[in-house]
Write a protein that holds these residues in place. Sequence first.
Motif, PDB file in Angstrom:
ATOM      1  N   LEU A 116      -5.659  -3.828   8.351  1.00 11.41           N
ATOM      2  CA  LEU A 116      -6.290  -2.581   7.842  1.00 11.41           C
ATOM      3  C   LEU A 116      -7.291  -3.031   6.841  1.00 11.41           C
ATOM      4  CD1 LEU A 116      -5.746   0.162   6.755  1.00 11.41           C
ATOM      5  CD2 LEU A 116      -4.141  -0.529   4.995  1.00 11.41           C
ATOM      6  N   LEU A 165      -9.571  -1.497   3.728  1.00  6.31           N
ATOM      7  CA  LEU A 165      -9.665  -0.239   2.897  1.00  6.31           C
ATOM      8  C   LEU A 165     -11.319  -0.046   2.407  1.00  6.31           C
ATOM      9  CD1 LEU A 165      -6.476  -0.898   0.440  1.00  6.31           C
ATOM     10  CD2 LEU A 165      -6.960   0.697   2.040  1.00  6.31           C
ATOM     11  N   TYR A 167       0.876  -1.191   0.028  1.00  4.70           N
ATOM     12  CA  TYR A 167      -0.055   0.034   0.012  1.00  4.70           C
ATOM     13  C   TYR A 167       0.866   1.424   0.335  1.00  4.70           C
ATOM     14  CZ  TYR A 167      -3.601   3.441   1.380  1.00  4.70           C
ATOM     15  OH  TYR A 167      -4.397   4.363   1.454  1.00  4.70           O
ATOM     16  N   LEU A 191       1.536   4.614   9.782  1.00  3.92           N
ATOM     17  CA  LEU A 191      -0.010   4.749   9.336  1.00  3.92           C
ATOM     18  C   LEU A 191      -0.666   5.572  10.153  1.00  3.92           C
ATOM     19  CD1 LEU A 191      -2.016   3.922   7.131  1.00  3.92           C
ATOM     20  CD2 LEU A 191      -2.476   1.827   8.453  1.00  3.92           C
ATOM     21  N   VAL A 242      -4.930   7.018  10.862  1.00  7.08           N
ATOM     22  CA  VAL A 242      -6.298   6.995  10.480  1.00  7.08           C
ATOM     23  C   VAL A 242      -6.756   8.496  11.190  1.00  7.08           C
ATOM     24  CG1 VAL A 242      -8.670   6.065  10.004  1.00  7.08           C
ATOM     25  CG2 VAL A 242      -6.471   4.537  10.148  1.00  7.08           C
ATOM     26  N   GLY A 302     -10.312   4.284   5.172  1.00  5.04           N
ATOM     27  CA  GLY A 302     -10.050   3.104   5.747  1.00  5.04           C
ATOM     28  C   GLY A 302     -10.337   3.049   7.224  1.00  5.04           C
ATOM     29  N   ARG A 303      -9.926   1.815   7.825  1.00  2.00           N
ATOM     30  CA  ARG A 303     -10.006   1.673   9.310  1.00  2.00           C
ATOM     31  C   ARG A 303      -9.094   0.497   9.603  1.00  2.00           C
ATOM     32  NH1 ARG A 303     -13.068  -2.660  11.320  1.00  2.00           N
ATOM     33  NH2 ARG A 303     -14.171  -3.708   9.587  1.00  2.00           N
ATOM     34  N   GLU A 353      -9.733   9.134   7.109  1.00  2.00           N
ATOM     35  CA  GLU A 353      -8.932   9.226   5.996  1.00  2.00           C
ATOM     36  C   GLU A 353      -7.469   8.602   6.388  1.00  2.00           C
ATOM     37  OE1 GLU A 353      -8.744  13.411   5.437  1.00  2.00           O
ATOM     38  OE2 GLU A 353     -10.772  13.513   4.934  1.00  2.00           O
ATOM     39  N   LEU A 354      -6.714   8.079   5.469  1.00  2.00           N
ATOM     40  CA  LEU A 354      -5.573   7.355   5.535  1.00  2.00           C
ATOM     41  C   LEU A 354      -4.458   8.112   5.257  1.00  2.00           C
ATOM     42  CD1 LEU A 354      -6.404   3.542   4.231  1.00  2.00           C
ATOM     43  CD2 LEU A 354      -6.544   4.684   6.650  1.00  2.00           C
ATOM     44  N   TRP A 355      -3.258   8.165   6.003  1.00  2.00           N
ATOM     45  CA  TRP A 355      -2.046   8.869   5.725  1.00  2.00           C
ATOM     46  C   TRP A 355      -0.968   7.948   6.125  1.00  2.00           C
ATOM     47  CZ3 TRP A 355      -1.822  14.596   5.436  1.00  2.00           C
ATOM     48  CH2 TRP A 355      -2.898  15.091   5.422  1.00  2.00           C
TER      49      TRP A 355
END
Length: 527
Positions: A413, A415, A325, A356, A358, A405-406, A373-375
């Motif tokens: 993870l 998505l 990812y 990662l 969230v 995602g969470r 939101e994913l960073w």
Amino acid sequence: MSTAPHLPGTPVPATPATPATLPALLAHRAAAHGERTAVVCGAQRLDFAAWQARSGALAAALRAEGVRSGDRVGLCFGTDRWAEYAVAFLAVLRAGAVAVPLSDRASPAGTAHALTDAGARLLLHADGGPRPPGVPDGVRTRTEATATATAHHPADPADPAIPGTPGLPEPDPDAPAQILYTSGTTGTPKGVTARHANLVHGCTLDERRRPLRHSRTFLHAFPVGTNAGQTMLVNALNAHAACVTAPQFTPARFVRLIAEHAVGSVFLVPATAVELLASRALAAAAERGDLDTVRLVGSTAAALPQPVALALDRAFGKAQLVNYYTSTEAAPAQVTLLFDPARPDSPGRPASLAELRVTDADGHPVAPGEPGELWLRSPAAPRAYLGERDGAVFRGRWVRMGDLGRVDADGFLHLLDRERDVVKSGAHKVSTLQVENALHAHPKVADAAAFGVPHPVLGSVVAAVVVPDGELTAAELRTFLLDHLAVHELPATVHFRTTLPRNEGGKVLKRQLRRTLTTPDTPEATP
């Protein structure tokens, strides 16, 4: 190789464990084992010594032609010319210039945009090929052969040089090295700049620590000009295994290369995975035991539909399926996800969650298990958009991925969807990934895409485009989907096609599908 004895009481000379730049890594590998094969592409074989010598000669020719540090040089090569591309890319970096990789699959307009936007005045392309279409009139074109044949003057002797390459500038690790363009699936492609330190992050000078040590070779079919392709180029420089590139992807050729080269690691994108699984060649290769050498199957560029991930796991029974990812903007930051067939609803569990995050829409971390939101956090010099500052994407070392995602209680993870692809239908938000997973679960669906289309009452509804494998009706598909999706997730319309439009990186062009729905090339069905 002998070394001088170390005298007690004297300091041990320090040996750097990591190279400062990719050219320094190439110089190290050429000196350590120059005869070892680095890249195989069809009949072409490139060892480290030849890679070093040819890139040095081409770099000197570029300097003689007037290319100076910081100049932008385009590179346009097909997948059948990966060895030539590898030479050209390292030559540009060794000349002190900035490489702008382009795929020969790009449209003429896309090529023109990238070269103009980057400010390139020179383009390197494959020997024997014509001038690529779309190159602006003010951009000179050269090949490795024409550039080295017309070079009459040595590079500026005043330039500080890498040892062993007199006359070539030693790249500054903090200087720009590459401008790579995004896929442009939702708009005009953006140039993403990367410094030398960014490209070389994670590479090593320690032979004992080289990645892919379980493999003698690794195989891919990624085009030049994509982030996945650039990852394979760095692997060719840094990995223990040699890089084998399929000159053109077909399932039969791909599985033949696995057997021919005893491939230990295979790298795919979802589009090639779908095509591979649908082929008779893969099943026949599995029956013969030709896939038994494969220990790792890596997937990147987009989310693998759950049924496709499970099918890959079964097909390559002795391999670990890994989802990588990352993004063009975030690299070298990436999350490596080990797929667990017992948890197919997740691409995998990261070894570490430190890089990662969230967050909510304001950038604040959400509670564990909550969506957001994913960073990703870059471990090296972060990338940036060319000529602009975008605080919405780049914040220090953190890069916004554009995904929702969470992370569940077990650390897996999930998505949920691309932010831009979420369909807001009435009071509901629908994940197109969830719909696509359900579509791919049907045994007669070879490929599928879901996306939102306008609706006069609900605002938007889900539409699906399906590539059937055999006879399939909308009624059959709807009956099947009723057991897999909620009512608000069901596609309002289903469109049958023979193929899905994809960009050179294998991503579905949903924007193009939306435009063509009004004039389908095969009958439209409304379940």
